[in-house]
Design an enzyme around this catalytic site. Structure first.
Site, PDB file in Angstrom:
ATOM      1  N   THR A 117       0.856  -1.182   0.000  1.00 45.72           N
ATOM      2  CA  THR A 117       0.000   0.000   0.000  1.00 45.72           C
ATOM      3  C   THR A 117       0.889   1.228   0.000  1.00 45.72           C
ATOM      4  O   THR A 117       1.952   1.239   0.604  1.00 45.72           O
ATOM      5  CB  THR A 117      -1.031  -0.012   1.158  1.00 45.72           C
ATOM      6  OG1 THR A 117      -2.026   0.970   0.885  1.00 45.72           O
ATOM      7  CG2 THR A 117      -0.410   0.271   2.509  1.00 45.72           C
TER       8      THR A 117
ATOM      9  N   CYS B  74      -2.948   7.503   8.073  1.00 45.20           N
ATOM     10  CA  CYS B  74      -3.541   6.170   7.991  1.00 45.20           C
ATOM     11  C   CYS B  74      -2.557   5.131   8.533  1.00 45.20           C
ATOM     12  O   CYS B  74      -1.360   5.378   8.591  1.00 45.20           O
ATOM     13  CB  CYS B  74      -3.857   5.814   6.545  1.00 45.20           C
ATOM     14  SG  CYS B  74      -4.964   6.952   5.735  1.00 45.20           S
TER      15      CYS B  74
ATOM     16  N   HIS C  60      -5.627  -0.993   4.938  1.00 43.03           N
ATOM     17  CA  HIS C  60      -5.200   0.410   4.993  1.00 43.03           C
ATOM     18  C   HIS C  60      -6.290   1.198   5.732  1.00 43.03           C
ATOM     19  O   HIS C  60      -7.297   1.573   5.152  1.00 43.03           O
ATOM     20  CB  HIS C  60      -5.022   0.906   3.547  1.00 43.03           C
ATOM     21  CG  HIS C  60      -4.493   2.299   3.418  1.00 43.03           C
ATOM     22  ND1 HIS C  60      -3.588   2.649   2.462  1.00 43.03           N
ATOM     23  CD2 HIS C  60      -4.745   3.433   4.105  1.00 43.03           C
ATOM     24  CE1 HIS C  60      -3.317   3.935   2.558  1.00 43.03           C
ATOM     25  NE2 HIS C  60      -4.002   4.442   3.549  1.00 43.03           N
TER      26      HIS C  60
END
Lengths: 213, 165
Positions: free
Chosen positions: B26, B32, B49
């Protein structure tokens, strides 16, 4: 999700006009600051997924210099002025009058950092004040914060408010570049205005358009 | 060695699972948090995520499980179990939760990175999944890639390059 499905083409046109007026003033300010011709594109109003939002400025991995500010007041939201390294370097060189400057030095060069932050400050300030004049809404920018990092890491910050309500963002995107430099889409400077979900009907109402109109 | 390695990409507020030799990645984690779960004895792993700490913050009609720490981790465990992983053998590696911008009036919303990390840890503790490595906080974005075969998490930042965790 409701706030997005209720948008008609009139609403989208209004948002486009907001981008037009705001970025127009910002482009003028930039042009005066650098004493150069600045070219502005017709604003884009898009309803995008969060991943598509990252793609608008070159993909989540892409490194950019971004000035971020929160808009407080009657219609809160987030605003980004995103510059690719190439263009940030050109602007900084002109502002600090140092032809030797390279983008790698940005972290250690206080004057360059400060210049870039001030650039973002001036541009977003003129964007917002014209928006405020146009709508008659009181809008106050927070002190702008500068970050040089991956697009994904930066933009996701502005999506936090929205993400509680929706998996989509309405983004008012305007691209700027110097008139005589041919640049590909991913290396242009971008303004992103991301009103908070509750701000849309406030903006529309201030211009005499009803939400469900 | 000639096997073609595919890299599975996970977007923001999204999740997926992978088995060796493929890898899972990711990009652009800021505030995040990327949570990697893997079965210690098998070559399978999953990645979520996470964007927000708590699904009760949601004002949306439909709930995207991968967006929140609490629902995201649970859902990933479920997915991995269906994929052949054993819940009792799961271990975690986490990265992200940075504070990208410094503001003077730090409202709760702006502290989202640390809150995401806290929420992920709380959820993992509840599910009794041990955290084997963590690279959280700070103020830079991260791109992470996990190899289910070596169980190594590669973390790339703009300033520090790639590190192995």
């Amino acid at each position: 999700m409701g706030f997005i499905s209720n948008l008609s083409s009139i609403h989208l046109d209004i948002l486009k006009e907001i981008g037009n007026i705001g970025a127009g003033h910002a482009a003028t300010a930039l042009s005066k600051l650098l004493n150069k011709k600045i070219d502005m594109q017709v604003p884009n109003v898009k309803i995008v997924t969060f991943d598509e939002m990252m793609e608008l400025s070159g993909g989540a991995d892409h490194v950019v210099a971004a000035v971020f500010l929160r808009i407080e007041g009657e219609a809160p939201g987030s605003m980004f002025f995103v510059l690719p390294p190439e263009q940030a370097t050109v602007f900084i060189k002109q502002m600090i009058g140092d032809e030797e400057f390279t983008f790698d030095q940005l972290g250690d060069n206080e004057i360059a950092t400060s210049a870039l932050q001030e650039l973002g400050n001036i541009l977003s300030g003129s964007y917002l004040s014209s928006l405020s004049d146009f709508t008659g809404l009181a809008l106050y920018p927070s002190v702008p914060a500068l970050s040089v990092d991956m697009v994904g890491a930066i933009i996701s910050y502005g999506l936090i408010e929205l993400s509680q309500v929706s998996d989509y963002a309405i983004v008012i995107d305007t691209a700027l570049n110097e008139d005589d430099v041919e640049l590909s889409e991913s290396v242009r400077g971008h303004f992103f205005l991301l009103p908070d979900p509750d701000s849309f009907h406030i903006i529309f109402e201030s211009l005499g358009v009803r939400d469900n109109g | 060695m000639d096997e073609k390695v595919e890299i599975i990409k996970v977007g923001i507020a999204d999740m997926n699972v992978v088995s060796a030799p493929n890898r899972i990645r990711t990009s652009g984690l800021g505030s995040c948090v990327g949570v990697v779960l893997y079965d210690q004895g098998k070559e399978i792993a999953g990645l979520v995520h996470v964007m927000l700490p708590d699904s009760t913050l949601s004002k949306a009609g439909t709930l995207n499980h991968a967006k929140y720490a609490d629902t995201g981790v649970k859902e990933l465990v479920k997915k991995l179990t269906q994929f052949g992983a054993r819940p009792s053998m799961l271990k975690a590696k986490i990265a992200g939760g940075a504070q990208m911008f410094q503001f003077s009036n730090t409202s709760d919303m702006m502290r989202i990175g640390p809150r995401n990390v806290e929420a992920v840890k709380k959820e993992l503790a509840e599910l009794k999944i041990a955290i084997m490595a963590e690279d959280v906080g700070g103020n830079s974005g991260r791109t992470i890639e996990f190899c289910p075969k070596s169980k190594i998490l590669h973390i790339r930042t703009v300033n520090k390059g790639t590190q192995e965790w």
